[in-house]
Design an enzyme around this catalytic site. Structure first.
Site, PDB file in Angstrom:
ATOM      1  N   GLU A  69      42.855  29.640  44.474  1.00 22.09           N
ATOM      2  CA  GLU A  69      42.154  28.915  43.426  1.00 22.09           C
ATOM      3  C   GLU A  69      43.243  28.440  42.448  1.00 22.09           C
ATOM      4  OE1 GLU A  69      39.277  31.256  41.274  1.00 22.09           O
ATOM      5  OE2 GLU A  69      38.810  29.553  39.970  1.00 22.09           O
ATOM      6  N   ARG A 121      44.460  44.782  49.428  1.00 17.45           N
ATOM      7  CA  ARG A 121      45.289  44.022  48.497  1.00 17.45           C
ATOM      8  C   ARG A 121      46.604  44.733  48.281  1.00 17.45           C
ATOM      9  NH1 ARG A 121      42.349  40.416  45.280  1.00 17.45           N
ATOM     10  NH2 ARG A 121      43.808  40.148  43.575  1.00 17.45           N
ATOM     11  N   LYS A 153      45.913  37.245  38.250  1.00 20.39           N
ATOM     12  CA  LYS A 153      46.265  36.012  37.540  1.00 20.39           C
ATOM     13  C   LYS A 153      45.745  36.034  36.109  1.00 20.39           C
ATOM     14  CE  LYS A 153      44.834  33.494  40.990  1.00 20.39           C
ATOM     15  NZ  LYS A 153      44.303  32.357  41.747  1.00 20.39           N
TER      16      LYS A 153
HETATM   17  P1  ATP Z   1      43.924  37.356  41.349  1.00 19.96           P
HETATM   18  O1  ATP Z   1      42.968  38.496  41.484  1.00 19.96           O
HETATM   19  O2  ATP Z   1      45.338  37.752  41.199  1.00 19.96           O
HETATM   20  O3  ATP Z   1      43.499  36.352  40.356  1.00 19.96           O
HETATM   21  P2  ATP Z   1      42.744  35.946  43.460  1.00 19.96           P
HETATM   22  O4  ATP Z   1      42.333  36.738  44.642  1.00 19.96           O
HETATM   23  O5  ATP Z   1      41.708  35.530  42.493  1.00 19.96           O
HETATM   24  O6  ATP Z   1      43.932  36.680  42.755  1.00 19.96           O
HETATM   25  P3  ATP Z   1      43.131  33.510  44.847  1.00 19.96           P
HETATM   26  O7  ATP Z   1      43.815  32.303  44.389  1.00 19.96           O
HETATM   27  O8  ATP Z   1      41.669  33.465  45.012  1.00 19.96           O
HETATM   28  O9  ATP Z   1      43.551  34.687  43.875  1.00 19.96           O
HETATM   29  O10 ATP Z   1      43.813  34.099  46.157  1.00 19.96           O
HETATM   30  C1  ATP Z   1      44.194  33.370  47.289  1.00 19.96           C
HETATM   31  C2  ATP Z   1      44.274  34.332  48.449  1.00 19.96           C
HETATM   32  O11 ATP Z   1      45.258  35.335  48.169  1.00 19.96           O
HETATM   33  C3  ATP Z   1      42.971  35.050  48.667  1.00 19.96           C
HETATM   34  O12 ATP Z   1      42.661  35.005  50.042  1.00 19.96           O
HETATM   35  C4  ATP Z   1      43.221  36.449  48.203  1.00 19.96           C
HETATM   36  O13 ATP Z   1      42.499  37.363  48.968  1.00 19.96           O
HETATM   37  C5  ATP Z   1      44.725  36.611  48.404  1.00 19.96           C
HETATM   38  N1  ATP Z   1      45.287  37.565  47.444  1.00 19.96           N
HETATM   39  C6  ATP Z   1      45.234  37.508  46.102  1.00 19.96           C
HETATM   40  N2  ATP Z   1      45.787  38.586  45.532  1.00 19.96           N
HETATM   41  C7  ATP Z   1      46.248  39.358  46.553  1.00 19.96           C
HETATM   42  C8  ATP Z   1      46.912  40.624  46.632  1.00 19.96           C
HETATM   43  N3  ATP Z   1      47.238  41.303  45.532  1.00 19.96           N
HETATM   44  N4  ATP Z   1      47.225  41.105  47.849  1.00 19.96           N
HETATM   45  C9  ATP Z   1      46.907  40.420  48.959  1.00 19.96           C
HETATM   46  N5  ATP Z   1      46.276  39.228  48.964  1.00 19.96           N
HETATM   47  C10 ATP Z   1      45.936  38.699  47.781  1.00 19.96           C
HETATM   48 MG    MG Z   2      39.907  34.925  42.337  1.00 22.03          MG
END
Ligand code: ATP
Ligand code: MG
Length: 563
Positions: free
Chosen positions: A39, A265, A275
């Site tokens: 995102e 994760r 983020k």
């Molecule tokens: P955050 O929680 O840090 O805001 P998010 O999951 O909202 O991260 P996205 O931009 O939606 O961030 O993530 C893109 C991809 O990266 C998703 O498929 C998510 O599952 C993966 N991802 C995000 N954070 C992690 C993590 N700490 N470990 C492994 N994969 C991750």
């Molecule tokens: Mg997210």
């Protein structure tokens, strides 16, 4: 990183790769298609590297392809700046999406049509409850929810209201479209989740074309289906959403049914990885932007000089489990960074805390250009010339008065090798009025020029680094320690209370060998005996600025233990 990796002994084995292999073997899918779906509401962090290395990694290993898709359904938080930064980071990590760059927003018209389809089939409705009322009606884990009083609107009325939502007749929050599933479902995600909401916001890509936007949940699985994703890999928090994604696929005329698999994760010690929290650090000026070298972002690591290969190696050895997110020690990442840099980094000489040395028997004005090896780990890295002159600088802590026997560096009456140069003996330490040593008077032995040993067979135990006073360039050197002073920031309250105020120290006294003026930005170089450093994007040959990438050994962890 090539297809050959799949058959090599050290290829990762995990439940995801096993599923893919068996789906391919059984012909359940024709070819593997994965995607990385960020995102665009922030920069990528090291956790994203885990997902990137998995999605792009399996595509390479199994001869499939991986898409880069922006899940850009929330214009309130999303920006073009983030889209550009994410693309740059994915490329830097070494992954190529080729022509397969997609945006959920490309599907807005299709998603709208599908929402209409659900309404027409009595499977979605327009609700007037506001956010707070919706929460009340939703129930809890223990109690079922209640039906909204608007749940049984006629198809005609729903279609009319939805069209008017799109036309901009209502304010934010005044109406919402919900899937009509089951307000008593054990899984709260199935209690009539929102699929379209009103947001009078300009979108980074569709501008003002829309004032209603699909929810992430309504867009995500359908975008996977449109792109023909075979294995939709995401983190565990989406496990409870899978039944909803499957419901959409079952109730919409989509042509593919992607399967979602969830994995643990990555969490890293001594930092935060969401983020939302990273944005807070940026917005509150705890750091200087998303690419501050103290940040666990890919752009921060890049700026700091971490090689992309080290991040890939780190991410590749992480496990993929179906439960429980485990915390990985920052030291584990550091290990791979040091290992990569030891092989690849060029060596140079620099002095961070300079102490002047005058070689009294060296003729004034004479320069002897010595050969210095660029990288002992790499024969092809060649040699360079470093100037040896009458006045030099050494590291202050390479000199000690009343030194103990085991101190193999400089002291009055002792002899050491000046690396790539001569044997030098200290004859006198000159002090200022406060008793601080400000200069060393020394002599050198002309018969010990680099590579030659003195005819009398004399040996020295120590070798120290130095720079020529006449040729050295002054630099600002930024020294980094972990951004948080505990492994689990925020565990006892606000994570910002755990910020390490000394995570950045600026050294303005450093002197570098002259070749470092032309150092490439963000490419780590070993300053001999000190650690790995790289030119910062702020660096110019006229005003050098370097970052300490990482020390040669893990001295910080040791200090923490002692302290
Ligand atoms: P955050 O929680 O840090 O805001 P998010 O999951 O909202 O991260 P996205 O931009 O939606 O961030 O993530 C893109 C991809 O990266 C998703 O498929 C998510 O599952 C993966 N991802 C995000 N954070 C992690 C993590 N700490 N470990 C492994 N994969 C991750
Ligand atoms: Mg997210």
């Amino acid at each position: 990183m090539s297809k050959a990796d799949n058959s090599s002994a050290d290829a990762p084995k995990d439940f995801i790769r096993e599923i893919i292999q068996s789906d391919l073997d059984a012909g359940r899918v024709e070819g593997l298609v994965t995607r990385f779906p960020p995102e665009p509401n922030g920069f990528l962090h090291i956790g994203h590297a885990k997902s990137l290395c998995l999605n792009f990694g399996v595509a390479e290993e199994f001869g499939g392809r991986c898409h880069l898709r922006f899940d850009d359904t929330n214009p309130v938080k999303e920006e073009t700046l983030y889209i550009d930064a994410i693309k740059k980071d994915v490329s830097w990590l070494g992954f190529d999406w080729g022509e397969h760059l997609y945006y959920a927003s490309d599907n807005f018209e299709q998603l709208y049509t599908w929402a209409v389809h659900l309404i027409e089939n009595g499977k979605a409705y327009v609700d007037d409850l506001n956010a707070e009322q919706m929460r009340e009606y939703r129930g809890t884990l223990k109690e079922p929810g209640r039906n909204s009083p608007h749940r049984d609107r006629s198809v005609e009325e729903n279609l009319d209201l939805f069209a008017r939502m799109r036309a901009g007749e209502f304010a934010n929050g005044e109406k919402i479209v919900r899937a009509k599933i089951d307000m008593a479902a054990g899984n709260i995600n199935l209690r009539d989740p929102a699929i379209y909401r009103i947001l009078h916001e300009t979108h980074p890509r569709t501008g003002d074309a829309w004032c209603i936007y699909p929810t992430y949940d309504f867009a995500h699985g359908q975008s996977d289906a449109i792109e023909g994703i075979t294995h939709s890999l995401c983190t565990l928090e989406f496990e409870d959403h899978r039944p909803l994604y499957d419901w959409f696929v079952a109730n919409l005329p989509v042509t593919a049914a992607p399967h979602q698999y969830e994995f643990s994760r990555l969490s890293l010690s001594h930092t935060v990885l969401s983020k939302r929290n990273l944005k807070k650090l940026v917005d509150d000026n705890n750091v200087n932007g998303w690419d501050d070298p103290r940040m666990p972002t890919l752009s921060g690591f890049r700026r700091r000089g971490y090689p992309a290969s080290a991040i890939r190696t780190f991410a590749r050895q992480l496990g993929f489990t179906k439960s429980g997110d485990s915390v990985v020690e920052m030291a584990n990442l550091d290990f791979f960074v040091r290992e990569a840099l030891n092989k690849s980094a060029q060596r140079r000489m620099a002095v961070l805390d300079p102490l002047k040395v005058v070689i009294e028997n060296w003729p004034e004005g004479e320069v002897d250009w010595m050969d210095a090896v660029n990288n002992p780990e790499d024969e092809n890295a060649g040699k360079r010339k470093v100037p040896f002159t009458r006045e030099l600088y050494i590291e202050r802590d390479d000199f000690m008065e009343d030194a103990p026997k085991k101190f193999f560096r400089l002291s009055v009456g002792r002899e050491v090798r000046f690396k790539y140069g001569f044997f030098v003996t200290c004859t006198e330490a000159i002090k200022d009025e406060n008793g601080k040593v400000v200069e060393l008077r020394c002599t050198y032995d002309p018969e010990t020029r680099s590579g030659s040993n003195p005819p009398d067979g004399r040996k020295v135990k120590g070798t120290i680094h130095w720079v020529s006073a006449e040729h050295a360039i002054a630099a600002e050197v930024r020294l980094y320690d972990p951004l948080f002073n505990r492994p689990d920031p925020g565990a006892d309250g606000d994570f910002q209370d755990d910020i390490n105020p000394d995570a950045l120290t600026i050294n303005r006294s450093a002197l570098l060998e002259p070749s470092l003026a032309e150092a490439p930005i963000s490419e780590a170089i070993q300053f001999e005996r000190l650690g790995y450093f790289c030119a910062d994007p702020d660096h110019t040959p006229a005003a050098p600025v370097f970052n300490r990438t990482i020390g040669l050994r893990d001295s910080w962890a040791k200090a923490q233990k002692k302290g």
